[in-house]
Design an enzyme around this catalytic site. Structure first.
Site, PDB file in Angstrom:
ATOM      1  CG  HIS A   1      -1.977   1.000   1.186  1.00 46.83           C
ATOM      2  ND1 HIS A   1      -3.212   0.748   0.622  1.00 46.83           N
ATOM      3  CD2 HIS A   1      -2.004   2.282   1.600  1.00 46.83           C
ATOM      4  CE1 HIS A   1      -3.955   1.836   0.705  1.00 46.83           C
ATOM      5  NE2 HIS A   1      -3.246   2.781   1.292  1.00 46.83           N
ATOM      6  CB  ALA A   2       1.222   4.010  -2.459  1.00 44.80           C
TER       7      ALA A   2
ATOM      8  CG  HIS B   1      -1.633  11.108  -3.560  1.00 40.21           C
ATOM      9  ND1 HIS B   1      -2.758  11.855  -3.293  1.00 40.21           N
ATOM     10  CD2 HIS B   1      -1.333  10.450  -2.405  1.00 40.21           C
ATOM     11  CE1 HIS B   1      -3.128  11.659  -2.042  1.00 40.21           C
ATOM     12  NE2 HIS B   1      -2.289  10.797  -1.480  1.00 40.21           N
ATOM     13  CD  GLU B   2       1.494   7.957  -1.447  1.00 43.60           C
ATOM     14  OE1 GLU B   2       1.923   8.474  -0.392  1.00 43.60           O
ATOM     15  OE2 GLU B   2       0.364   7.437  -1.535  1.00 43.60           O
TER      16      GLU B   2
ATOM     17  CG  HIS C   1       1.447  12.484   1.489  1.00 45.71           C
ATOM     18  ND1 HIS C   1       0.456  13.213   2.109  1.00 45.71           N
ATOM     19  CD2 HIS C   1       0.819  11.416   0.927  1.00 45.71           C
ATOM     20  CE1 HIS C   1      -0.719  12.600   1.933  1.00 45.71           C
ATOM     21  NE2 HIS C   1      -0.526  11.520   1.208  1.00 45.71           N
TER      22      HIS C   1
ATOM     23  CD  GLU D   1      -4.165  11.369   2.299  1.00 48.38           C
ATOM     24  OE1 GLU D   1      -4.026  11.120   1.092  1.00 48.38           O
ATOM     25  OE2 GLU D   1      -3.442  10.879   3.179  1.00 48.38           O
TER      26      GLU D   1
ATOM     27  CG  HIS E   1     -11.795   4.034   7.017  1.00 49.57           C
ATOM     28  ND1 HIS E   1     -11.949   3.340   5.843  1.00 49.57           N
ATOM     29  CD2 HIS E   1     -10.671   4.756   6.872  1.00 49.57           C
ATOM     30  CE1 HIS E   1     -10.965   3.632   5.025  1.00 49.57           C
ATOM     31  NE2 HIS E   1     -10.165   4.491   5.612  1.00 49.57           N
TER      32      HIS E   1
ATOM     33  CE1 TYR F   1      -8.347   9.261   3.848  1.00 49.92           C
ATOM     34  CE2 TYR F   1      -9.975   8.544   5.462  1.00 49.92           C
ATOM     35  CZ  TYR F   1      -8.686   8.511   4.965  1.00 49.92           C
ATOM     36  OH  TYR F   1      -7.739   7.740   5.589  1.00 49.92           O
TER      37      TYR F   1
HETATM   38 ZN    ZN Z   1      -2.067  10.182   0.565  1.00 55.50          ZN
END
Ligand code: ZN
Length: 604
Positions: free
Chosen positions: A343-344, A373-374, A377, A401, A503, A513
């Site tokens: 999982h990234a 995306h990553e 972060h 996010e 969740h 989110y």
């Molecule tokens: Zn993320």
């Protein structure tokens, strides 16, 4: 695409017995800052070794790395509990500055599930949380009578077009995974509420809502306000999708009025609908004419080259290149000889410059987007590195996010041309816009009510307005009210469908989110405005614009040091989270949807 930073680890479901005895008196305000400084230093120091143990555990899973990660995790949890309780004692001390109060609140809300100090309560809560999570992890549904695990059933819900199979998978998953959790979850709620009260909150939900630089109730109102803005667009998409499902499956399966059957939307929870794009794609204009994965392959990209391209985007905005250690220490491809978490995620190991990503990158379109995306972060983490420990985080949990997602929105055809992936003559014309936008909306717009209702349900459960004997009914009512969907079979209180979503048993707050979905468009619109973009918003690329990068950096480098409206203002000039930018982005699609929906009675 989760991110793992030092503070994110704190918000995991952490519960242990506090090691310090309760003090009976309120300490003087003058001691509060000394306490905060001490707590920050201890947590910073602890996070360094913790991060290394967690990294090893995620990239080399075995009994030894499990043991090390658990050992340091328990130390961190004890520390977090002790500091939260100590911070609660300062909360009412007279003469505290606004900033001191804010830092104390950060410590008080660092735990997601607080246990009360009653003997045995922490162990009880910990064991409930662990058994719920592990029950989810081991959960199985069935397909054609055969057991099927969580990730496989999730994938099958996206690809199957057989309504009986879809129903079987949906019902078996919810019955097998959700229903048995009801009793444990009910007990968990009551213990966590007692813990939240000891920390000075009305209930656990109020504690979660207290992390947003405003009174808990005002935050709930803010989310309602955003939803009211974007709901008309959701209704248009719902109406159009329902028509297409009716055309495909016919009235007995999906009538052309009322709510949509939850299992027909390509996702176990009907939270994102992109998997059924083939069912809703408009004829002729639905196909973009290129696939990023094919372009990458044709140009000889490997995973490293893909990450270099991602770095190139940020460099073009003026961010300094990633450090050599990023390339030496990241896990970019799946190692051949050991178990890893694929999982990234994006990491900051030393709260300075030791940033890394952990992916099992494949040469395809999804992973190309995920890389952008990553890295968002990572650049955020590096930008706020000079703050004290409590401020080493996003402005609120929606921001982190949203940064990655906002940059990923910039992977437009124009951007692909600029980096030499797409031939300028192959840029899809404006006639393809509806396909482009509809594909985005099936994920990003469809998600909005779901992103909101998970915590609507939980806030009600925690504050008691949803009683245990109405857990299931309240869940289905919210699903119908917000998403306009119904289960494929009738449900009663022997079921516990909330438990069938990770969740809930995983105790991860969800409103972040929802916020991120809205914020990313706000960031995107601001960047495009600053870049002087004149065309349709969804075609804008601000690649190469250093002024945008500089402005973005002023927000990123603030970290969590200021209330989030200050951070938002630094980049966008606005102080309110709003759905207006999202609506502007999808405006051409909304117009088009309304034309398609003419003569239909929309709503449910
Ligand atoms: Zn993320």
């Amino acid at each position: 695409m989760k991110m793992l930073a030092s503070m994110a680890a704190l918000s995991a479901a952490l519960v242990v017995s506090p090691a310090v005895a309760q003090q009976e008196t309120t300490p003087p305000a003058t001691n509060a800052n000394a306490f905060l400084d001490k707590a920050e230093k201890a947590m910073f120091d602890q996070s360094l070794v913790q991060n290394h143990a967690d990294w090893i555990n995620a990239t080399y899973i075995n009994d030894d790395s499990d043991a090390l990660a658990a050992y340091f995790g328990a130390i961190r949890t004890r520390m977090t509990v002790d500091y939260a309780l100590e911070a609660a004692k300062f909360a009412d001390a007279p003469g505290l500055s606004a900033e001191t109060k804010r830092r104390l609140l950060m410590l008080r809300t660092a735990l997601t599930l607080p246990a009360p100090t009653t003997p045995g309560a922490a162990d009880e809560l910990n064991s409930l949380a662990t058994s719920l999570q592990s029950a989810y992890g081991k959960g199985k549904g069935t397909l054609r009578g055969q057991p099927i695990n969580g990730s496989d059933i999730e994938a099958a819900m996206g690809t199957s077009r057989n309504p009986d199979e879809l129903k079987e998978m949906w019902v078996s998953w919810h019955d097998n995974v959700g229903a048995p959790m009801r009793q444990d979850y009910t007990e968990l709620v009551s213990i966590a509420n007692a813990g939240a009260k000891e920390l000075g909150f009305a209930d656990t939900g109020a504690m979660w809502r207290s992390k947003y630089d405003m009174p808990a109730d005002d935050f709930a109102k803010l989310t309602d306000r955003i939803w009211a803005e974007v709901k008309p667009l959701y209704n248009d998409l719902h109406c159009y999708t329902r028509t297409k499902l009716n055309e495909k499956y016919g009235n007995p399966v999906q009538p052309d009025n009322g709510p949509i059957r939850a299992d027909l939307l390509g996702n176990m929870w009907a939270q994102e609908w992109g998997n059924i794009y083939d069912i809703v794609a408009p004829k002729g204009i639905g196909d973009l004419g290129y696939d990023i994965g094919d372009l990458l392959t044709a140009r000889g990209y490997d995973p490293i080259k893909m990450v270099k391209a991602g770095e190139g985007f940020y460099s073009s905005l003026g961010f300094k290149p990633l450090p050599q250690t990023f390339w030496d220490r990241s896990q970019i491809v799946k190692p051949r000889d050991r178990d890893v978490v694929c999982h990234a995620s994006a990491w900051d190991l030393d709260n300075k410059d030791d940033i890394r990503i952990k992916m099992c990158t494949k040469v395809n379109s999804d992973d190309f987007v995920t890389i952008h995306h990553e890295l968002g972060h990572n650049y955020y983490q590096r930008a706020y590195q000079n703050h004290p420990y409590l401020y080493l985080d996003g402005a609120n949990d929606g921001f982190h996010e949203a940064i990655g997602d906002f940059v990923a929105l910039s992977i437009t055809p124009d951007y692909l041309v600029k980096i030499g992936l797409l031939d300028a003559t192959k840029v899809p014309g404006a006639d393809k816009d509806m396909g482009l936008l509809l594909r985005q909306a099936m994920d990003k717009v469809a998600f909005l009510p779901f992103g909101l209702l998970i915590d609507k349900w939980r806030w009600g459960v925690f504050d008691g307005t949803i009683a245990p004997d109405h857990y299931e009914q309240a869940w289905n009512d919210l699903r119908r009210q917000y998403q306009g969907i119904v289960p494929p079979v009738s449900r009663d209180e022997t079921a516990f469908d909330p438990g069938a979503k990770f969740h809930i048993p995983g105790n991860t707050p969800y409103t972040r989110y929802f916020l991120a979905r809205v914020l990313q468009f706000q960031f995107y619109e601001a960047a495009c405005r600053q870049a002087g973009w004149k065309g349709p918003l969804h075609r804008c690329s601000f690649y190469g614009n250093k002024a945008v990068g500089q402005k973005l950096n002023t927000m990123l480098e603030m970290g969590a040091s200021k209330p989030w409206p200050d951070a938002l203002q630094a980049f966008t000039g606005q102080r309110d989270i709003s759905g207006k930018a999202l609506l502007a982005y999808f405006a051409p699609l909304q117009k088009w949807l309304q034309e398609q929906n003419k003569g239909k009675s929309c709503g449910w």
